[in-house]
Enzyme design. Structure first.
Site, PDB file in Angstrom:
ATOM      1  N   ASN A  91      49.135 -29.344  21.821  1.00 44.73           N
ATOM      2  CA  ASN A  91      48.673 -30.485  22.182  1.00 44.73           C
ATOM      3  C   ASN A  91      48.941 -30.998  23.589  1.00 44.73           C
ATOM      4  OD1 ASN A  91      47.095 -33.379  21.778  1.00 44.73           O
ATOM      5  ND2 ASN A  91      49.448 -33.805  22.312  1.00 44.73           N
ATOM      6  N   SER A 140      38.264 -29.702  23.932  1.00 47.33           N
ATOM      7  CA  SER A 140      37.629 -30.921  24.283  1.00 47.33           C
ATOM      8  C   SER A 140      35.953 -30.288  24.338  1.00 47.33           C
ATOM      9  CB  SER A 140      37.852 -31.188  25.560  1.00 47.33           C
ATOM     10  OG  SER A 140      37.021 -31.966  26.234  1.00 47.33           O
ATOM     11  N   TYR A 195      39.635 -29.547  34.542  1.00 46.91           N
ATOM     12  CA  TYR A 195      39.955 -29.779  33.266  1.00 46.91           C
ATOM     13  C   TYR A 195      38.825 -28.869  32.372  1.00 46.91           C
ATOM     14  CZ  TYR A 195      40.991 -32.254  29.138  1.00 46.91           C
ATOM     15  OH  TYR A 195      41.551 -32.520  27.717  1.00 46.91           O
TER      16      TYR A 195
END
Length: 277
Positions: A91, A140, A195
């Site tokens: 995580n 994501s 990201y």
């Protein structure tokens, strides 16, 4: 030395946000020891205290996923005390929401934390995984392949025989673009490209590693999950879901999903999606 047969679950970056809620959910439903890990011992122990006040019993161990010695120290601790790891939730991650276009240095730090650390974790912690172990990678919707704008990588990352080396080339190619300034950064993957690249690389690595486990005859499942747009410190409090709701799909993969669910991309509502659409 006697080793406990207790089941073991480990959550990296577990002191706040989605990680904290995953730890909480595991403490409520997982039949075994639950380790909340984080690089900051003070924040980690405060998080444990919060959960203890709710009547839960997580354990804390310092773990900085960007530090090889820290990962090794944790692995030594687990291997001396237990027979292995049953659930590992990757995580830990960072994002500077205020910088849609980052410098090369900031991009490298983000990718080192969000992706390169997984390779070190794989090398040191995966040998401790027990039969039927589950790995959950927090990705994501920015980890879907459609976030990438460079055709060579759209073609390469979907290959059935994709290698870790090719994923590393993908990451290096982006960092070269980040060195080139704003235009080359944005042309690779748009705003927040560092990201996006880190999470696309994580997704691709998930599928490669599942293939490797299968080839080795190991009954280990590894899946990546989009928890939703969650209101956390990372998103400056913006989002559609609470951290508790964001933990729903990761907890499903850790506790309820069939063991046959392997090498997939799971959406926040627990259904599978095609990563490369």
């Amino acid at each position: 030395m006697y080793k406990m047969e207790t089941k073991v679950a480990v959550v990296t970056g577990g002191n706040k946000g989605i990680g904290f809620e995953i730890v909480k959910g595991l403490c409520q439903k997982f039949d075994g020891a639950v380790y909340l890990t984080g690089r900051n011992e003070e924040r980690g122990r405060l998080a444990v205290k919060k959960l203890q006040e709710l009547g839960l019993n997580p354990l804390f161990h310092a773990l900085d996923v960007t530090n090889t010695e820290s990962i090794q120290e944790f692995a030594t601790y687990i291997s001396k005390k237990y027979s292995g790891i049953d659930v590992l939730v990757n995580n830990a991650g960072i994002l500077d929401f205020d910088k849609p276009v980052s410098s090369y240095e900031d991009s490298k730090r983000l990718i080192d934390t969000n992706f390169m650390s997984l390779l070190t974790v794989s090398k040191i912690l995966y040998p401790l995984l027990k039969d039927k172990a589950r790995i959950i990678n927090l990705s994501s919707d920015w980890g879907l392949l459609s976030n990438i704008r460079k055709q060579v990588w759209l073609d390469t990352l979907v290959k059935d025989d994709l290698t870790v080396k090719e994923i590393l080339h993908f990451v290096e190619d982006f960092l070269d673009a980040a060195r080139g300034g704003k235009n080359s950064f944005v042309s690779f993957a748009g705003h927040y490209g560092d990201y996006k690249v880190s999470k696309v690389a994580m997704s691709a690595l998930t599928f490669v590693q599942q293939r490797q486990f299968n080839e080795q005859g190991k009954d280990v499942s590894i899946n990546c999950v989009h928890p939703g747009f969650v209101m956390t410190d990372m998103t400056k409090g913006m989002g559609d879901f609470t951290p508790e709701r964001g933990a729903r799909a990761p907890l499903y993969l850790a506790l309820e999903a069939p063991q046959s669910l392997k090498g997939t991309f799971v959406w926040h509502d627990c259904h599978q999606v095609n990563w490369d659409d």
